[in-house]
Design an enzyme around this catalytic site. Structure first.
Site, short mmCIF file in Angstrom:
data_model
loop_
_atom_site.label_atom_id
_atom_site.label_comp_id
_atom_site.label_asym_id
_atom_site.label_seq_id
_atom_site.Cartn_x
_atom_site.Cartn_y
_atom_site.Cartn_z
CE LYS A 142 -4.22 1.15 2.54
NZ LYS A 142 -5.08 1.47 1.41
N1 PXG Z 1 -7.77 -1.89 -2.91
C1 PXG Z 1 -7.14 -0.71 -2.79
C2 PXG Z 1 -6.40 -0.16 -3.96
C3 PXG Z 1 -7.18 -0.02 -1.57
O1 PXG Z 1 -6.55 1.14 -1.46
C4 PXG Z 1 -8.55 -1.80 -0.67
C5 PXG Z 1 -8.46 -2.43 -1.88
C6 PXG Z 1 -9.30 -2.47 0.44
O2 PXG Z 1 -8.41 -2.95 1.42
P1 PXG Z 1 -8.84 -3.08 2.95
O3 PXG Z 1 -7.70 -3.71 3.61
O4 PXG Z 1 -9.11 -1.68 3.45
O5 PXG Z 1 -10.06 -3.90 2.98
C7 PXG Z 1 -7.90 -0.57 -0.48
C8 PXG Z 1 -7.96 0.11 0.84
C9 PXG Z 1 -7.63 6.29 1.38
C10 PXG Z 1 -8.22 4.97 1.17
O6 PXG Z 1 -8.34 7.27 1.37
C11 PXG Z 1 -7.49 3.80 1.16
C12 PXG Z 1 -8.12 2.59 0.96
C13 PXG Z 1 -9.46 2.60 0.75
C14 PXG Z 1 -10.15 3.77 0.75
C15 PXG Z 1 -9.55 4.98 0.97
O7 PXG Z 1 -6.44 6.39 1.56
N2 PXG Z 1 -7.41 1.42 0.93
#
Ligand code: PXG
Length: 304
Positions: A156
């Site tokens: 990430k």
């Molecule tokens: N794919 C991507 C590209 C993400 O950034 C997810 C899937 C879902 O992962 P989790 O572990 O949260 O179930 C993410 C999650 C932000 C932000 O504002 C980051 C995410 C999601 C929404 C907003 O930085 N990451």
């Protein structure tokens, strides 16, 4: 999501005032995207606050940092305890978003990152809903998901989000709520910040890790819920056209939680309402985060 300032931020080993949690403009990560981060949620329940899958998020942070050769000088336990302490110091009792970030700070100028020190900060603040909970209208993006061979999707990483930002801007400007990426091979990948699931004839599908997705923690939670509910489930490459003919579709993510997809590229999904299986999974998920499923209590860390 609006940032709601709180009193303290944890930065490089110390709790500092919100307005003092600053970096220099020559911070390496600001120029080259050399940072990794997490998004974690804390849920209020029974007059207490519970962090969802805290250690799993910290493990992913540590792995993201490992991919980019950034050494974190704190253990999983130390970082977990710091997050809990930060929530307590800020007296947070409502729904919260927690954002740890590890990045290359001020040091040398240029692409070689090794001369810039590693900095680490954690913010936590109250939040509301990220996407419209009732359901969203999405488009497939004209931007492809960065393939893992160019930038590891398992990390990430700050810089990688420029791919998501391009897709998000395109979606918003064309009147959609969110964008879905197609991967470099033409298969479905994920949303700009969410994983995606489809339901067809009672069978649930999600793209595999090889479709350049971030292995979401909510995705993992939903896979466990699906198995508990007993639905047939496949992790396999999914065609764009399958998105147009499925009965139900939904996003999963820390911010998005479980968000039904009601329209894709102007085609109505199913009957245009959140689907039955989607709702069932969503309900199960919210029961877990509100401490109503003892079997999943180990996914919740009590703050107070
Ligand atoms: N794919 C991507 C590209 C993400 O950034 C997810 C899937 C879902 O992962 P989790 O572990 O949260 O179930 C993410 C999650 C932000 C932000 O504002 C980051 C995410 C999601 C929404 C907003 O930085 N990451």
């Amino acid at each position: 999501m609006k940032i709601q300032p709180v009193e303290y931020v944890w930065m490089d080993g110390k709790f500092v005032k919100w307005n003092e949690a600053n970096v220099h403009v020559m911070t390496h990560a600001l120029h080259y995207g050399t940072g990794v981060f997490e998004g974690i949620r804390a849920y209020p329940s029974n007059g207490n606050l519970y962090v969802f899958r805290l250690k799993d998020h910290i493990k992913r942070l540590i792995n993201s940092a490992k991919i980019y050769m950034m050494e974190i000088s704190y253990t999983i336990d130390e970082l977990s305890e710091t997050i809990l302490e930060l929530l307590r110091m800020n007296k947070l009792k409502e729904l919260c978003y927690i954002r740890p970030i590890v990045f290359r700070g001020l040091g040398e100028f240029g692409l070689n990152p090794f001369g810039s020190q590693i900095q680490i900060a954690i913010c936590a603040f109250p939040v509301g809903a990220y996407l419209e909970k009732g359901g969203v209208s999405v488009c497939t993006s004209s931007w492809r998901r960065i393939p893992d061979v160019s930038m590891p999707s398992a990390a990430k990483a700050c810089g990688g989000y420029l791919n998501s930002v391009l897709a998000k801007m395109e979606a918003i400007q064309n009147g959609y709520d969110e964008a879905i990426f197609i991967d470099i091979n033409g298969y479905l990948s994920e949303g700009a910040g969410e994983n995606i699931f489809l339901v067809k004839k009672g069978v649930i599908y999600t793209p595999p890790v090889s479709s350049s997705i971030l292995e979401g923690i909510t995705r993992d939670s939903v896979i466990k819920i699906i198995s508990e509910l007993g639905y047939p489930f496949f992790e396999r490459p999914i065609l764009r056209s399958e998105l147009y003919t499925c009965d139900e579709a939904f996003f999963t993510g820390t911010a998005a939680e479980i968000t039904p997809i009601l329209k894709v590229d102007n085609r109505i999904v199913g009957d245009g309402k959140p689907g039955k299986i989607t709702n069932e999974i969503k309900e199960f998920f919210f029961e877990i985060v509100s401490c109503k499923k003892p079997k999943y209590q180990h996914w919740l860390t009590k703050v107070y």
